[in-house]
Design a protein around this motif. Sequence first.
Motif, PDB file in Angstrom:
ATOM      1  N   LYS A  85       0.858  -1.196   0.000  1.00  0.00           N
ATOM      2  CA  LYS A  85       0.000   0.000   0.000  1.00  0.00           C
ATOM      3  C   LYS A  85       0.887   1.235   0.000  1.00  0.00           C
ATOM      4  CE  LYS A  85      -4.147  -1.875   2.050  1.00  0.00           C
ATOM      5  NZ  LYS A  85      -4.854  -2.155   3.330  1.00  0.00           N
ATOM      6  N   LYS A  86       2.190   1.008  -0.217  1.00  0.00           N
ATOM      7  CA  LYS A  86       3.206   2.055  -0.221  1.00  0.00           C
ATOM      8  C   LYS A  86       3.343   2.743   1.132  1.00  0.00           C
ATOM      9  CE  LYS A  86       3.519   2.849  -5.146  1.00  0.00           C
ATOM     10  NZ  LYS A  86       4.560   1.806  -5.259  1.00  0.00           N
ATOM     11  N   ASP A  87       2.976   2.042   2.185  1.00  0.00           N
ATOM     12  CA  ASP A  87       3.238   2.556   3.529  1.00  0.00           C
ATOM     13  C   ASP A  87       4.653   2.171   3.914  1.00  0.00           C
ATOM     14  OD1 ASP A  87       0.707   3.548   3.856  1.00  0.00           O
ATOM     15  OD2 ASP A  87      -0.062   1.677   4.720  1.00  0.00           O
ATOM     16  N   LYS A  88       5.314   3.068   4.633  1.00  0.00           N
ATOM     17  CA  LYS A  88       6.685   2.816   5.067  1.00  0.00           C
ATOM     18  C   LYS A  88       6.723   2.827   6.589  1.00  0.00           C
ATOM     19  CE  LYS A  88       9.877   6.116   5.107  1.00  0.00           C
ATOM     20  NZ  LYS A  88      10.911   7.084   4.672  1.00  0.00           N
ATOM     21  N   ARG A  89       7.443   1.866   7.159  1.00  0.00           N
ATOM     22  CA  ARG A  89       7.635   1.875   8.608  1.00  0.00           C
ATOM     23  C   ARG A  89       9.068   1.496   8.934  1.00  0.00           C
ATOM     24  NH1 ARG A  89       2.463  -1.232  11.363  1.00  0.00           N
ATOM     25  NH2 ARG A  89       0.865   0.123  10.478  1.00  0.00           N
ATOM     26  N   THR A  90       9.526   1.937  10.122  1.00  0.00           N
ATOM     27  CA  THR A  90      10.777   1.381  10.601  1.00  0.00           C
ATOM     28  C   THR A  90      10.488  -0.072  10.971  1.00  0.00           C
ATOM     29  OG1 THR A  90      10.339   1.929  12.894  1.00  0.00           O
ATOM     30  CG2 THR A  90      11.513   3.585  11.578  1.00  0.00           C
ATOM     31  N   LEU A  91      11.549  -0.867  10.996  1.00  0.00           N
ATOM     32  CA  LEU A  91      11.375  -2.281  11.292  1.00  0.00           C
ATOM     33  C   LEU A  91      10.661  -2.466  12.638  1.00  0.00           C
ATOM     34  CD1 LEU A  91      12.305  -4.671   9.597  1.00  0.00           C
ATOM     35  CD2 LEU A  91      14.242  -4.909  11.125  1.00  0.00           C
ATOM     36  N   LYS A  92      11.035  -1.628  13.601  1.00  0.00           N
ATOM     37  CA  LYS A  92      10.451  -1.771  14.941  1.00  0.00           C
ATOM     38  C   LYS A  92       8.956  -1.480  14.929  1.00  0.00           C
ATOM     39  CE  LYS A  92      13.908   0.306  17.149  1.00  0.00           C
ATOM     40  NZ  LYS A  92      14.493   1.198  18.121  1.00  0.00           N
ATOM     41  N   ASN A  93       8.538  -0.507  14.120  1.00  0.00           N
ATOM     42  CA  ASN A  93       7.113  -0.193  14.063  1.00  0.00           C
ATOM     43  C   ASN A  93       6.330  -1.198  13.229  1.00  0.00           C
ATOM     44  OD1 ASN A  93       7.269   2.013  15.729  1.00  0.00           O
ATOM     45  ND2 ASN A  93       7.728   3.425  14.045  1.00  0.00           N
ATOM     46  N   ALA A  94       7.014  -1.863  12.300  1.00  0.00           N
ATOM     47  CA  ALA A  94       6.335  -2.867  11.482  1.00  0.00           C
ATOM     48  C   ALA A  94       6.172  -4.173  12.248  1.00  0.00           C
ATOM     49  CB  ALA A  94       7.124  -3.110  10.200  1.00  0.00           C
ATOM     50  N   PHE A  95       7.015  -4.376  13.245  1.00  0.00           N
ATOM     51  CA  PHE A  95       7.042  -5.629  14.014  1.00  0.00           C
ATOM     52  C   PHE A  95       5.842  -5.649  14.951  1.00  0.00           C
ATOM     53  CE2 PHE A  95       8.924  -8.608  17.119  1.00  0.00           C
ATOM     54  CZ  PHE A  95       9.470  -9.538  16.251  1.00  0.00           C
ATOM     55  N   ASN A  96       4.975  -6.661  14.833  1.00  0.00           N
ATOM     56  CA  ASN A  96       3.710  -6.552  15.562  1.00  0.00           C
ATOM     57  C   ASN A  96       3.640  -7.360  16.863  1.00  0.00           C
ATOM     58  OD1 ASN A  96       3.106  -9.124  14.860  1.00  0.00           O
ATOM     59  ND2 ASN A  96       1.459  -8.654  13.439  1.00  0.00           N
ATOM     60  N   LEU A  97       4.808  -7.670  17.445  1.00  0.00           N
ATOM     61  CA  LEU A  97       4.783  -8.268  18.782  1.00  0.00           C
ATOM     62  C   LEU A  97       5.246  -7.228  19.788  1.00  0.00           C
ATOM     63  CD1 LEU A  97       6.272 -11.844  18.289  1.00  0.00           C
ATOM     64  CD2 LEU A  97       3.876 -11.161  18.467  1.00  0.00           C
ATOM     65  N   LYS A  98       4.650  -7.255  20.951  1.00  0.00           N
ATOM     66  CA  LYS A  98       4.996  -6.250  21.970  1.00  0.00           C
ATOM     67  C   LYS A  98       6.388  -6.508  22.534  1.00  0.00           C
ATOM     68  CE  LYS A  98       1.472  -3.516  21.977  1.00  0.00           C
ATOM     69  NZ  LYS A  98       1.554  -3.546  20.504  1.00  0.00           N
ATOM     70  N   LYS A  99       6.777  -7.790  22.619  1.00  0.00           N
ATOM     71  CA  LYS A  99       8.104  -8.077  23.168  1.00  0.00           C
ATOM     72  C   LYS A  99       9.178  -7.588  22.201  1.00  0.00           C
ATOM     73  CE  LYS A  99       8.392 -12.803  21.474  1.00  0.00           C
ATOM     74  NZ  LYS A  99       8.523 -14.204  21.766  1.00  0.00           N
ATOM     75  N   GLY A 100      10.380  -7.413  22.689  1.00  0.00           N
ATOM     76  CA  GLY A 100      11.461  -6.813  21.910  1.00  0.00           C
ATOM     77  C   GLY A 100      11.715  -7.524  20.596  1.00  0.00           C
ATOM     78  N   ILE A 101      12.206  -6.766  19.643  1.00  0.00           N
ATOM     79  CA  ILE A 101      12.490  -7.298  18.312  1.00  0.00           C
ATOM     80  C   ILE A 101      13.825  -8.054  18.365  1.00  0.00           C
ATOM     81  CG2 ILE A 101      13.429  -5.014  17.650  1.00  0.00           C
ATOM     82  CD1 ILE A 101      12.323  -5.537  14.845  1.00  0.00           C
ATOM     83  N   PRO A 102      13.855  -9.320  17.900  1.00  0.00           N
ATOM     84  CA  PRO A 102      15.107 -10.105  18.034  1.00  0.00           C
ATOM     85  C   PRO A 102      16.224  -9.592  17.124  1.00  0.00           C
ATOM     86  CG  PRO A 102      13.229 -11.527  17.478  1.00  0.00           C
ATOM     87  CD  PRO A 102      12.779 -10.108  17.305  1.00  0.00           C
ATOM     88  N   ASN A 103      17.460  -9.795  17.534  1.00  0.00           N
ATOM     89  CA  ASN A 103      18.614  -9.505  16.676  1.00  0.00           C
ATOM     90  C   ASN A 103      18.475 -10.242  15.356  1.00  0.00           C
ATOM     91  OD1 ASN A 103      20.000  -7.844  18.335  1.00  0.00           O
ATOM     92  ND2 ASN A 103      21.301  -9.456  19.205  1.00  0.00           N
ATOM     93  N   GLY A 104      18.843  -9.582  14.262  1.00  0.00           N
ATOM     94  CA  GLY A 104      18.813 -10.242  12.965  1.00  0.00           C
ATOM     95  C   GLY A 104      17.473 -10.130  12.257  1.00  0.00           C
ATOM     96  N   THR A 105      16.484  -9.496  12.918  1.00  0.00           N
ATOM     97  CA  THR A 105      15.205  -9.298  12.233  1.00  0.00           C
ATOM     98  C   THR A 105      15.436  -8.406  11.014  1.00  0.00           C
ATOM     99  OG1 THR A 105      14.050  -9.445  14.337  1.00  0.00           O
ATOM    100  CG2 THR A 105      12.820  -8.486  12.514  1.00  0.00           C
ATOM    101  N   GLY A 106      14.829  -8.777   9.896  1.00  0.00           N
ATOM    102  CA  GLY A 106      15.002  -7.993   8.665  1.00  0.00           C
ATOM    103  C   GLY A 106      16.111  -8.516   7.776  1.00  0.00           C
ATOM    104  N   ASP A 107      16.910  -9.471   8.292  1.00  0.00           N
ATOM    105  CA  ASP A 107      18.022 -10.008   7.501  1.00  0.00           C
ATOM    106  C   ASP A 107      17.657 -11.295   6.764  1.00  0.00           C
ATOM    107  OD1 ASP A 107      19.592  -7.910   8.303  1.00  0.00           O
ATOM    108  OD2 ASP A 107      20.576  -9.018   9.916  1.00  0.00           O
ATOM    109  N   CYS A 108      16.482 -11.856   7.039  1.00  0.00           N
ATOM    110  CA  CYS A 108      16.052 -13.073   6.341  1.00  0.00           C
ATOM    111  C   CYS A 108      15.676 -12.744   4.890  1.00  0.00           C
ATOM    112  CB  CYS A 108      14.846 -13.687   7.033  1.00  0.00           C
ATOM    113  SG  CYS A 108      15.199 -14.413   8.639  1.00  0.00           S
ATOM    114  N   CYS A 109      15.462 -13.799   4.105  1.00  0.00           N
ATOM    115  CA  CYS A 109      15.161 -13.611   2.683  1.00  0.00           C
ATOM    116  C   CYS A 109      13.827 -12.893   2.466  1.00  0.00           C
ATOM    117  CB  CYS A 109      15.118 -14.961   1.968  1.00  0.00           C
ATOM    118  SG  CYS A 109      16.691 -15.814   1.997  1.00  0.00           S
ATOM    119  N   ALA A 110      12.776 -13.286   3.195  1.00  0.00           N
ATOM    120  CA  ALA A 110      11.443 -12.762   2.899  1.00  0.00           C
ATOM    121  C   ALA A 110      11.362 -11.234   3.017  1.00  0.00           C
ATOM    122  CB  ALA A 110      10.397 -13.443   3.782  1.00  0.00           C
TER     123      ALA A 110
END
Length: 246
Positions: free
Chosen positions: A164-189
Motif C-alpha cells: 500500500k506504499k506505507d513505510k515503517r521502521t522495522l520496529k514499528n512494522a514488528f507486531n509483537l509487543k516483546k522486543g524485536i530479536p537480533n537479525g530481524t530484517g536479515d532473512c530472505c522474505a
Amino acid sequence: MSNGLSYSGYCNNCKKEHSLPSEKAIEVCGLLMQKFAAYEHIDYLNEQTDPRLSTHHLYGNVGGKMFGVLICKDASGKEVVLKAFSSTYNGIWNVEGWVPHLASEKDFMQIVEKGNSEIHPLTDRIKTLEKNSDGWKLKTEQRKIVSQKTLNELFDLYEVFNFKKDKRTLKNAFNLKKGIPNGTGDCCAPKLLNYAALNNLTPISIAEFYWGKPSPSGDKVEGNFYSSCTNKCQPLLGFMLCGIEK
Ligand SMILES: [Zn+2]
Ligand SMILES: [Zn+2]
C-alpha cells in the motif's frame, strides 16, 4: 497449505492474515539448487570470478544459509523472479543478481564502530574490577545501556515498505509487543518483499530453502524448504504483505 509451508503474518491494519502461496516459487528454487550444484557458485550468471561467492564457504566456517525466491508480476503482467540470500554472503552485503540488504552497509558499520569504541574501554575496565563490586555493577550496567543504544540505532536503519506504499521502521512494522530479536530484517522474505514493493512488483509466490552443511542444531538440512521463521519474520510479514491482494 498442502506442502505445510507458510509465508504469512497477521496484519494489524486489516485485522486479518496476509499470506503468499509457495508452489510456483518452489519450482524456481529447484532450478536454483541445480545451478548451485552445477556451478558451486552463487554468481553463476557472470564469470564466477569472485572466489568469495563460491558455495564451498557454505560447507566451511560460514555454514549453511537460507535462500529465497519471490515470483512477482510487473505492471504489464510479466513475471519477474527475485532471489535473496539471508543476511550477508561470506561477509559480502550485496551481490549483483540478488536483492540488496535492507540497511546500508556503510551506515551500519559506522554505528557498529562507534558502539565498539564505547563498549571496548568499558569491557577493559570491567576486567580490572572485582566481580559484583559496586564499581563492577556500575560499569556493567553502563555497558548494557551502550550496547542497547547501539542495537536500537542499527534497527533504525531498517525501513520496510508494503504494497500500500506505507513505510515503517522495522520496529514499528514488528507486531509483537516483546522486543524485536537480533537479525530481524536479515532473512530472505523481508529483503525480497521490500524490493518488490519499492519496484512496483506484485508478489505471487515465495519459497525459502537451505543450502550448505546442516545447521549446528541439525534443524536445517540442504535442499529442504522452510516456512518463514516465527520469531523474526512472521511478526513482520503482516505489515509487509499488506496490499498484495490487488
Ligand atoms: Zn526469518
Ligand atoms: Zn493488511
